[in-house]
Motif scaffolding. Structure first.
Motif, mmCIF file in Angstrom:
data_model
loop_
_atom_site.group_PDB
_atom_site.id
_atom_site.type_symbol
_atom_site.label_atom_id
_atom_site.label_comp_id
_atom_site.label_asym_id
_atom_site.label_seq_id
_atom_site.Cartn_x
_atom_site.Cartn_y
_atom_site.Cartn_z
ATOM 1 N N PHE A 92 0.937 -1.252 0.113
ATOM 2 C CA PHE A 92 -0.018 -0.044 0.275
ATOM 3 C C PHE A 92 0.973 1.160 -0.056
ATOM 4 C CE2 PHE A 92 -2.679 -3.482 2.111
ATOM 5 C CZ PHE A 92 -3.728 -3.235 1.475
ATOM 6 N N ASP A 131 -1.928 -3.596 -4.181
ATOM 7 C CA ASP A 131 -3.185 -3.082 -3.637
ATOM 8 C C ASP A 131 -3.541 -1.921 -4.832
ATOM 9 O OD1 ASP A 131 -5.678 -2.993 -1.747
ATOM 10 O OD2 ASP A 131 -5.300 -1.048 -2.333
ATOM 11 N N CYS A 133 -6.212 0.746 -5.769
ATOM 12 C CA CYS A 133 -7.368 1.655 -5.114
ATOM 13 C C CYS A 133 -7.073 2.938 -5.064
ATOM 14 C CB CYS A 133 -7.855 0.988 -3.957
ATOM 15 S SG CYS A 133 -9.247 1.699 -3.432
ATOM 16 N N CYS A 135 -8.013 5.423 -2.870
ATOM 17 C CA CYS A 135 -8.381 6.055 -1.799
ATOM 18 C C CYS A 135 -7.212 6.829 -1.177
ATOM 19 C CB CYS A 135 -9.111 5.385 -0.814
ATOM 20 S SG CYS A 135 -8.387 3.765 -0.154
ATOM 21 N N SER A 179 -8.806 -3.170 -4.868
ATOM 22 C CA SER A 179 -9.643 -3.501 -3.683
ATOM 23 C C SER A 179 -10.737 -2.368 -3.676
ATOM 24 C CB SER A 179 -8.651 -3.152 -2.618
ATOM 25 O OG SER A 179 -8.449 -2.033 -2.477
ATOM 26 N N LYS A 209 -15.879 -7.314 -0.717
ATOM 27 C CA LYS A 209 -15.436 -6.326 0.178
ATOM 28 C C LYS A 209 -16.350 -5.719 0.779
ATOM 29 C CE LYS A 209 -12.008 -2.645 0.737
ATOM 30 N NZ LYS A 209 -10.926 -1.871 0.114
ATOM 31 N N TYR A 215 -12.061 -1.504 9.274
ATOM 32 C CA TYR A 215 -10.984 -0.946 8.447
ATOM 33 C C TYR A 215 -10.321 0.266 9.295
ATOM 34 C CZ TYR A 215 -13.132 -3.342 4.653
ATOM 35 O OH TYR A 215 -13.780 -4.614 3.972
ATOM 36 N N PHE A 218 -6.555 0.738 9.613
ATOM 37 C CA PHE A 218 -5.939 1.064 8.206
ATOM 38 C C PHE A 218 -6.047 2.440 7.779
ATOM 39 C CE2 PHE A 218 -6.347 1.288 3.923
ATOM 40 C CZ PHE A 218 -5.341 0.401 3.252
ATOM 41 N N ARG A 219 -7.050 2.938 8.079
ATOM 42 C CA ARG A 219 -7.429 4.443 7.422
ATOM 43 C C ARG A 219 -6.221 5.274 8.243
ATOM 44 N NH1 ARG A 219 -13.754 3.900 6.320
ATOM 45 N NH2 ARG A 219 -13.543 2.228 4.814
ATOM 46 N N ARG A 231 -18.132 4.636 2.332
ATOM 47 C CA ARG A 231 -18.173 3.901 1.223
ATOM 48 C C ARG A 231 -19.309 2.768 1.056
ATOM 49 N NH1 ARG A 231 -12.855 5.546 0.931
ATOM 50 N NH2 ARG A 231 -11.236 4.846 2.118
ATOM 51 N N GLN A 235 -18.804 -0.378 -1.625
ATOM 52 C CA GLN A 235 -18.344 -1.708 -0.881
ATOM 53 C C GLN A 235 -19.678 -2.419 -0.602
ATOM 54 O OE1 GLN A 235 -15.751 -0.375 2.406
ATOM 55 N NE2 GLN A 235 -14.103 -0.070 0.925
ATOM 56 N N LYS A 262 -13.374 -10.223 2.363
ATOM 57 C CA LYS A 262 -12.799 -9.151 3.305
ATOM 58 C C LYS A 262 -13.643 -8.509 4.124
ATOM 59 C CE LYS A 262 -10.139 -5.094 3.403
ATOM 60 N NZ LYS A 262 -9.301 -4.121 2.593
ATOM 61 N N VAL A 287 -8.382 -8.119 8.537
ATOM 62 C CA VAL A 287 -8.056 -6.717 8.466
ATOM 63 C C VAL A 287 -7.582 -5.904 9.814
ATOM 64 C CG1 VAL A 287 -9.538 -6.363 6.658
ATOM 65 C CG2 VAL A 287 -10.404 -6.159 8.993
ATOM 66 N N SER A 288 -7.139 -4.760 9.634
ATOM 67 C CA SER A 288 -6.310 -4.016 10.672
ATOM 68 C C SER A 288 -7.356 -3.949 11.919
ATOM 69 C CB SER A 288 -6.485 -2.247 10.321
ATOM 70 O OG SER A 288 -7.607 -1.870 9.803
ATOM 71 N N TYR A 327 -1.580 -9.013 9.367
ATOM 72 C CA TYR A 327 -0.694 -8.377 10.140
ATOM 73 C C TYR A 327 0.145 -9.115 10.942
ATOM 74 C CZ TYR A 327 -3.271 -4.690 7.694
ATOM 75 O OH TYR A 327 -3.948 -3.945 6.612
HETATM 76 C C1 PBG Z 1 -8.410 0.372 0.073
HETATM 77 C C2 PBG Z 1 -8.464 -0.509 1.051
HETATM 78 C C3 PBG Z 1 -8.607 -0.534 2.818
HETATM 79 C C4 PBG Z 1 -8.376 -1.861 3.178
HETATM 80 C C5 PBG Z 1 -7.551 -2.411 2.191
HETATM 81 N N1 PBG Z 1 -7.637 -1.700 1.066
HETATM 82 C C6 PBG Z 1 -9.471 0.506 3.285
HETATM 83 C C7 PBG Z 1 -10.791 0.601 2.946
HETATM 84 O O1 PBG Z 1 -11.296 0.136 2.117
HETATM 85 O O2 PBG Z 1 -11.335 1.868 3.449
HETATM 86 C C8 PBG Z 1 -8.561 -2.227 4.414
HETATM 87 C C9 PBG Z 1 -7.381 -3.020 5.204
HETATM 88 C C10 PBG Z 1 -7.486 -3.347 6.535
HETATM 89 O O3 PBG Z 1 -8.353 -2.756 7.315
HETATM 90 O O4 PBG Z 1 -6.478 -3.690 7.196
HETATM 91 N N2 PBG Z 1 -9.686 0.630 -0.254
#
Ligand code: PBG
Length: 338
Positions: A92, A131, A133, A135, A179, A209, A215, A218-219, A231, A235, A262, A287-288, A327
Motif C-alpha cells: 500500500f 493493492d 485503489c 483512496c 480493492s 469487500k 478498517y 488501516f485508514r 463507502r 463496498q 474481506k 483486516v486492521s 498483520y
Molecule cells: C483500500 C483498502 C482498505 C483496506 C485495504 N484496501 C481500506 C478501505 O477500503 O477503507 C483495509 C485493510 C485493513 O483494514 O487492514 N480501499
C-alpha cells in the motif's frame, strides 16, 4: 449420589457409551493425528505500508508492531519477511501529493512503483502483490472520482484503476489486487494488462469487500479515510451473503485468477460459502481492526495473544481460505517455527 471415593478409585459404574469423541483427544499426539486444519507459513501474505518523505520507519499507533516504511528501507524489511518463509507481501502506498483524481497512483515513479522495484531487486523470489485503489491518492479519500454531488463515478474510475494497475505491472509487481469495488474493474484491468503485454500477471480480486468498521486502524495507517460520507455506495452491505457469491461470479467471469473475502473474522460464513461454490484460490483479509482488537486485549493482559491469534488464523483457514492476508504474519511465522 456417587461417593467421592468411588469416583476417584474408578469403581463408579460406567455409562454404556459406544461413541466417545474424547477418546481421540486424550494426548497431543492423538490430537495431532486427527487434526483437520493445519496452519502453515505458506498461507500468509504480509501487508506493507510504504510512505513518501519519511527517513525511518514509523510505528502506526493503532497497530502496534506495524510500521510505515520509507522506500529506502523496505527492501531490508522484505528480506526479513522472506527469511521467515512468508511467500508474499501486499503493498500500500502513502503519497505526499493527493488530488481529486489520484494522479500519483499511476506515476511510474510513485511510492509503490519505487518500492516494487526495490523489493524485486533485493528479494526477487518474494511475490509482490500491489493493492490497486485510489483512496490513498485522492484528496477526498474516496476510491474513485466524484461527480458534483460527491457520488463516486464508476466508469470513469475504471480508466484510472487500469492505468494504476498497468504502472504496477510495469514496475515489476507479480500480482495485481484491486480493492476499490467498482463494477467491471476486473475486466477493465485484465484488458489493460493484456494490452500492455502483461497477460501472465494474475489478478487477485477483492471480490466480496464489505463496508466495514474494522478498517478503522488501516485508514490511520494509510491516511485514506474519506473526507465526507462513507463507502457504502460501493463496498458491500454487511448483511448480504448471496450478493457476495454474485460478486465473486462476476469477477471470475471478468478474468480474476484469485478471489477474496474481506474482512475475515466477521465473515467466516461468507468465506465458507464462496469456498463451497467456487474453485479458484481463495484469500481472506484479516483486516486492521481484527489485528488491533487482539493486540489491545493482549496488551491489557485479557487474552493470551499467541493462543488467540493461532485460533483466529486457524478459523479463517478452516472456513476455507487458502491464503490469509494478515498483520500477524511475521509473529505467526515465528510461532509456527518454534
Ligand atoms: C483500500 C483498502 C482498505 C483496506 C485495504 N484496501 C481500506 C478501505 O477500503 O477503507 C483495509 C485493510 C485493513 O483494514 O487492514 N480501499
Amino acid at each position: 449420589m456417587l461417593e467421592e471415593r468411588e469416583i476417584i478409585s474408578g469403581t463408579a459404574r460406567r455409562a454404556n457409551l459406544v461413541t466417545r469423541p474424547r477418546r481421540t483427544r486424550r494426548t497431543e499426539n492423538l490430537r495431532r493425528m486427527v487434526r483437520e486444519t493445519h496452519l502453515s507459513v505458506d498461507n500468509f501474505i504480509y501487508p506493507l505500508f510504504i510512505a513518501e518523505s519519511i527517513k525511518e520507519e514509523v510505528e502506526i499507533s493503532s497497530m502496534p508492531g506495524v510500521y510505515r516504511w520509507p522506500v529506502e528501507r523496505v527492501a531490508r524489511e522484505a528480506e526479513t519477511i522472506a527469511a521467515l518463509g512468508i511467500p508474499a507481501v501486499l503493498l500500500f502506498g502513502i503519497p505526499d501529493f493527493k488530488d481529486a483524481v489520484g494522479t500519483e497512483a499511476y506515476n511510474p515513479n510513485g511510492v509503490v512503483q519505487a518500492a516494487v522495484r526495490e523489493i524485486k531487486k533485493a528479494v526477487p523470489e518474494l511475490v509482490v502483490i500491489t493493492d490497486v485503489c485510489l483512496c490513498e491518492y485522492t484528496d477526498h479519500g474516496h476510491c474513485g472520482v466524484l461527480d458534483a454531488s460527491g457520488y463516486v463515478l464508476n466508469d470513469p474510475t475504471l480508466d484510472l484503476l487500469s492505468k494504476m494497475a498497468l504502472s504496477h505491472a510495469e514496475a515489476g509487481a507479480d500480482i495485481i489486487a484491486p480493492s476499490d469495488m467498482m463494477d467491471g474493474r476486473i475486466g477493465a484491468i485484465r484488458a489493460a494488462l493484456d494490452e500492455g503485454g502483461f497477460e501472465n500477471t494474475p489478478i487477485m480480486a477483492y471480490s466480496a469487500k464489505y463496508a466495514s468498521g474494522f478498517y478503522g486502524p488501516f485508514r490511520e495507517a494509510a491516511d485514506s479515510a474519506p473526507a465526507f460520507g462513507d463507502r457504502r455506495s460501493y463496498q458491500m452491505d454487511p448483511p448480504n451473503a448471496r450478493e457476495a457469491l454474485r460478486e465473486v461470479e462476476l469477477d471470475i467471469a471478468e478474468g480474476a485468477d484469485m478471489i477474496m473475502v474481506k474482512p475475515a473474522l466477521a465473515y467466516l460464513d461468507v468465506i465458507a460459502r464462496v469456498k463451497d461454490r467456487f474453485d479458484l484460490p481463495l484469500a481472506a483479509y484479516n483486516v486492521s481492526g481484527e489485528y488491533s482488537m487482539l493486540k489491545a486485549a493482549a496488551k491489557m493482559g485479557w487474552l493470551d495473544e499467541e493462543r488467540v491469534v493461532r485460533e483466529s488464523l486457524t478459523a479463517i483457514k478452516r472456513a476455507g481460505a487458502d491464503m490469509i492476508i494478515t498483520y500477524h504474519a511475521k509473529e505467526a511465522a515465528r510461532w509456527l517455527k518454534s
